[in-house]
Design an enzyme around this catalytic site. Sequence first.
Site, short mmCIF file in Angstrom:
data_model
loop_
_atom_site.label_atom_id
_atom_site.label_comp_id
_atom_site.label_asym_id
_atom_site.label_seq_id
_atom_site.Cartn_x
_atom_site.Cartn_y
_atom_site.Cartn_z
N PRO A 16 0.84 -1.20 0.00
CG PRO A 16 0.10 -0.95 2.20
CD PRO A 16 0.84 -1.89 1.30
CG MET A 17 3.51 2.25 -1.86
SD MET A 17 4.74 2.16 -3.19
CE MET A 17 3.79 1.26 -4.43
CD GLN A 70 -1.77 0.04 5.17
OE1 GLN A 70 -1.59 1.18 4.81
NE2 GLN A 70 -0.79 -0.83 5.33
CB CYS A 99 2.23 5.35 7.67
SG CYS A 99 2.38 6.93 6.76
#
Length: 311
Positions: A16-17, A70, A99
């Site tokens: 996930p970005m 997410q 994060c």
Amino acid sequence: MNLGSLKVSNPYLLAPMAGYTDMPFRKICREFGCALTFSELVSVNALCFDNKKTLQYLKRDGIDKPFCIQLFGSEPELFKEAVQRVEDLCECIDINAGCPAPKVIRAKAGAYLLKDTDNFLKIIDAVVKATKKPVSIKMRMGYDAPNSDDLYRAIEDRGVSFITIHGRLKKEYFKGEVDYNHIAHVKELINIPVVANGGIDSFKKLQRVKAITGCEFFMVGQAAIGKPFIFEDFLSKRDTKRDLEFIKSVMLRHLSYLYNFSGKKAISQFRKFFHAYLKGYPNVKKFNNMINRCSDYYEAVEIIEKVGKPT
């Protein structure tokens, strides 16, 4: 293959970005063999207050399965409500504990949870109890220092299906050496699958990470931006240097997916991908400048088609 109770076709996952793993990019990665994708970071606060932009993050293409949403936040009750809102839209729920972005840390979310482990475990409990879908964790190896063995055991004991470990501390962001030995230690410590993450940018590097960690599953993030065919390289067990015409064909396909998804906004959203696709190829600076000034889909197509041709 099984990631806990989640079935996947191969061991290669897309990370996930924020700002990158939207539906069009995930679709491109799927076409090159990626087995499991994750949404961009989805705020539980935004979900619970019906933020329209956040709802875009939840959309997926028909081939995008299995798909993991997410979630990030700091309040267990909001996680519980958010899970109930999204569980029918995915096959897996992931909790972000990795994060390092300052605004996420200020909200006591993301990697901050590794400092506040009591709240972290309460969030895991809330999510696991709220859904019958598999639950996973994506986490850093620590905040200022490596996570304790007790934390990893506690995560396993709460019924999490698998964890992904980015082998850097929060303070290291995305720089510095990845500590694959830490990931190897966790792999031996617990019985649920451990996914290795961080710095995997080629098949050669994948082989090294596999040898050090003993992991069976691997997650790719930044290396897939501009190189979604890295998943195809992994599956074919070789590193490739694709010619410019191939890259351009992928760019055109990606742009069309993005345009169908976002309309006129697609051009500005595609710029970062455009630069990444052409990184390392000669004489592309002027085309980068052209795309930066472009705001029309058909003009963007023409720019891509002109790359590498005499002007």
